[in-house]
Design an enzyme around this catalytic site. Structure first.
Site, mmCIF file in Angstrom:
data_model
loop_
_atom_site.group_PDB
_atom_site.id
_atom_site.type_symbol
_atom_site.label_atom_id
_atom_site.label_comp_id
_atom_site.label_asym_id
_atom_site.label_seq_id
_atom_site.Cartn_x
_atom_site.Cartn_y
_atom_site.Cartn_z
ATOM 1 N N HIS A 8 0.785 -1.238 0.000
ATOM 2 C CA HIS A 8 0.000 0.000 0.000
ATOM 3 C C HIS A 8 0.816 1.287 0.000
ATOM 4 C CE1 HIS A 8 -3.028 -2.967 1.138
ATOM 5 N NE2 HIS A 8 -3.927 -2.126 0.677
ATOM 6 N N HIS A 11 -9.363 5.754 1.406
ATOM 7 C CA HIS A 11 -7.960 5.602 1.026
ATOM 8 C C HIS A 11 -7.300 6.982 0.930
ATOM 9 C CE1 HIS A 11 -9.293 1.578 -0.023
ATOM 10 N NE2 HIS A 11 -8.030 1.219 -0.182
ATOM 11 N N HIS A 65 -5.977 -2.262 8.590
ATOM 12 C CA HIS A 65 -5.851 -2.063 7.146
ATOM 13 C C HIS A 65 -5.418 -0.634 6.831
ATOM 14 C CE1 HIS A 65 -6.893 -3.792 3.097
ATOM 15 N NE2 HIS A 65 -6.515 -2.552 2.816
#
Length: 595
Positions: free
Chosen positions: A273, A458, A379
């Site tokens: 990520h 995000h 996450h």
């Protein structure tokens, strides 16, 4: 022919053959006044070249790669002296595949300005993963709108294509001596989080102008973890390269295809990520911890909940263990998630399904939504370094957005109130309107006024022009619920102004809600403010992901900050049906070549 003639001919032939074997061929005459043209100089990026300096000294270099056909886009850039010396030549970027490219170059040599045109032939490009599921050899792009003044934009796209037979590797299960027997593997982790990368740059005509061969970083047949994972986390270093993470490795690459790949520090695994170079010169990487003893006595591999800070020599200078700093058992959003798509783990057969707290606690350790260290409770998908107070801002897909200080204290949390423990609930920001008056919201985040929280978001990055936080609000689990009809979901580009003294937050800008489900991007994606054009640039990486049998859209947009007019819209289509994209970034050629 007489015997003497035959002998003479034999000697001539032998002499010719020996010269050929020795490699002494007639020299190829250069096209211009410089040296040889090396196409794909590092073997990784076939749409690039270097015009070698030879023994020449040059300066004031400019390059233009001419567009192909009537609508082709010219790519122009200046090359700085440090870049010329590093390349030992003129870097050529932006070539078309399978084409005899025309490249115009100007430079100073011995005080004289020289202008030349070079012809550079390239090969076709293709993904390594082509099977019966492929629709095309490589992703393609459809241009919907390009406003005047945006014609020279270039966008780097980070896509992936699923492996035909899935991942072949997982972490070995282990348990400490005397540990009780429980269901599921004790190790867990996310080693199997991998896919073949497709990394490329598109122009505003929809043409691919740069391609990074997947085998530069990824080998689907290797049993070495250094060759596996998800190639992602691209950020411009400002020094002629981009960062990346992939499984057990991290590193940088440049637009000529030079890749520097390193293993993570001992004890840390599963980087994905995000990796970025902070204003302090250090690198921040989102990783996981191996051999971690959680609070119920199980030795696990954690999932996306550790932040490392590395100096220029790859020494770990700091670490944030989010299992300690936050509450890994908060399930308010996790219980409302559509488990059909969690990040790029996609199971269309599970679309619309959710799990309750009991299931989240009992699920096997690993890369699945769950609570407690060893499961995907956090996450973290983005990191932002805030130099103003030496802190980091994190996007937790499964919790919210939060700021954490150098001494590991939570400074603020942007999320609905439901589920936070007493200590962390004191760090929650209060939504306010433009006049600073509190906005009434339910504990699940449903607000009365012009304000909405983010859900499964995000890239919580700073708008460098005003200090606000920009976020891609994916929108799954909005209001900690699944809507009655899936097509009621929507995504947004959104910006917030945080008042850290008053512990309030104001929503200052949003776009996307009005475009509804057809613009909805359930996973991946990014957004950031582009100061040079006064636009909010964003990429919905998974539009139409749930439409079976369709190519997933990666939607590139630039939205005027003042008028909210769409200035750019390009749809990038996956090479396989129901394949997702990750991020896109605006390419700054001055940052890459101008130094």
């Amino acid at each position: 022919m007489n015997r003497k003639s035959k002998v003479a001919l034999s000697v001539l032939l032998c002499a010719t053959t020996s010269v050929a074997i020795a490699g002494v061929f007639p020299a190829t005459k250069p096209q211009g006044k410089l040296g040889t043209i090396y196409v794909n100089p590092y073997g990784n990026s076939p749409l690039t070249a270097i015009i070698d300096l030879g023994s020449n000294t040059i300066s004031d270099v400019s390059v233009m790669v001419k567009g192909k056909g009537r609508n082709g886009v010219d790519i122009s850039y200046d090359v700085g002296m440090q870049n010329i010396l590093t390349s030992d030549g003129i870097p050529v970027f932006g070539l078309y595949a399978d084409h005899n490219n025309q490249v115009e170059v100007s430079y100073l040599k011995d005080g004289q300005k020289i202008e030349e045109t070079y012809s550079i032939m390239t090969n076709p490009v293709s993904s390594q993963s082509i099977d019966t599921n492929n629709v095309t050899r490589i992703p393609t792009a459809e241009v919907k709108k390009i406003a005047s003044g945006f014609e020279d934009r270039l966008y780097m796209v980070n896509s992936h294509t699923y492996l035909t037979d899935g991942s072949k590797i997982t972490w070995a299960a282990r348990k400490p001596p005397g540990a009780p027997k429980i269901e599921g593997a004790l190790a867990g982790g996310s080693a199997a989080f991998e896919a073949e990368p497709q990394t490329y740059i598109v122009d505003t005509n929809g043409d691919i102008r740069w391609w990074l061969n997947s085998e530069a970083v990824f080998d689907a047949e290797s049993w070495d973890l250094a060759d596996r994972g998800y190639f992602m986390g691209f950020n411009d270093t400002g020094k002629g390269s981009y960062t990346f993470v992939q499984g057990s490795t991290f590193g940088t690459f440049n637009l000529l295809g030079k890749v520097e790949q390193k293993r993570l520090p001992r004890g840390y695994v599963d980087a994905s990520h995000e990796m970025l170079r902070g204003d302090n010169g250090n690198f921040f990487i989102r990783v996981a911890k191996r051999d971690y003893m959680n609070d119920v006595g199980d030795q696990v591999i954690t999932v996306r909940d550790q932040i490392l800070e590395l100096d220029e020599f790859d020494n770990v200078v700091d670490r944030w263990d989010l299992n300690v700093i936050f509450d890994p058992y908060r399930d308010a959003l996790l219980s409302a998630l559509d488990i059909g798509a969690v990040c790029v783990n996609v199971d269309l057969d599970a679309a619309g399904q959710t799990m309750d707290m009991d299931e989240l606690k009992k699920i096997a350790y690993g890369d699945t939504p769950g609570v407690g260290a060893g499961r995907n409770w956090a996450h973290v998908n983005s990191i932002e370094y805030d130099a103003s107070d030496d802190s980091i801002i994190l996007s937790f897909r499964h919790q919210g957005v939060a700021k954490v200080t150098r001494d590991k204290q939570v400074k603020w949390i942007l999320a609905p109130r439901e589920g936070w423990n007493d200590e962390l609930s004191q760090k929650l920001l209060t939504p306010v309107d433009i006049d600073g008056k509190p906005i009434k919201c339910t504990d699940k985040g449903v607000c009365e006024d012009d304000f909405d929280f983010t859900y499964t978001q995000h890239t919580a990055w700073l708008n460098k022009s005003n200090g606000n936080v920009t976020v891609f609000d994916n929108g799954d689990g909005r209001g900690h619920d699944q809507p009655a009809i899936p097509t009621m979901k929507y995504s947004r580009f959104v910006e917030y102004k945080v008042n850290e003294q008053d512990m309030t937050v104001q929503q200052t800008w949003e776009y996307g809600k009005e475009r509804g489900y057809d613009w909805y991007s359930p996973i991946t994606s990014n957004v950031e403010f582009a100061e040079d054009k006064n636009t909010m640039f964003g990429f919905g990486g998974s539009v139409h992901l749930y439409n079976r049998g369709e190519r997933t859209i990666g939607k590139i947009n630039e939205i005027d900050y003042d008028s909210k007019e769409v200035k750019v819209e390009i749809d990038v289509l996956s090479a396989k049906n129901n394949n997702t994209h990750y991020r896109a970034r605006i390419v700054d050629l001055n940052s890459q070549f101008g130094f």
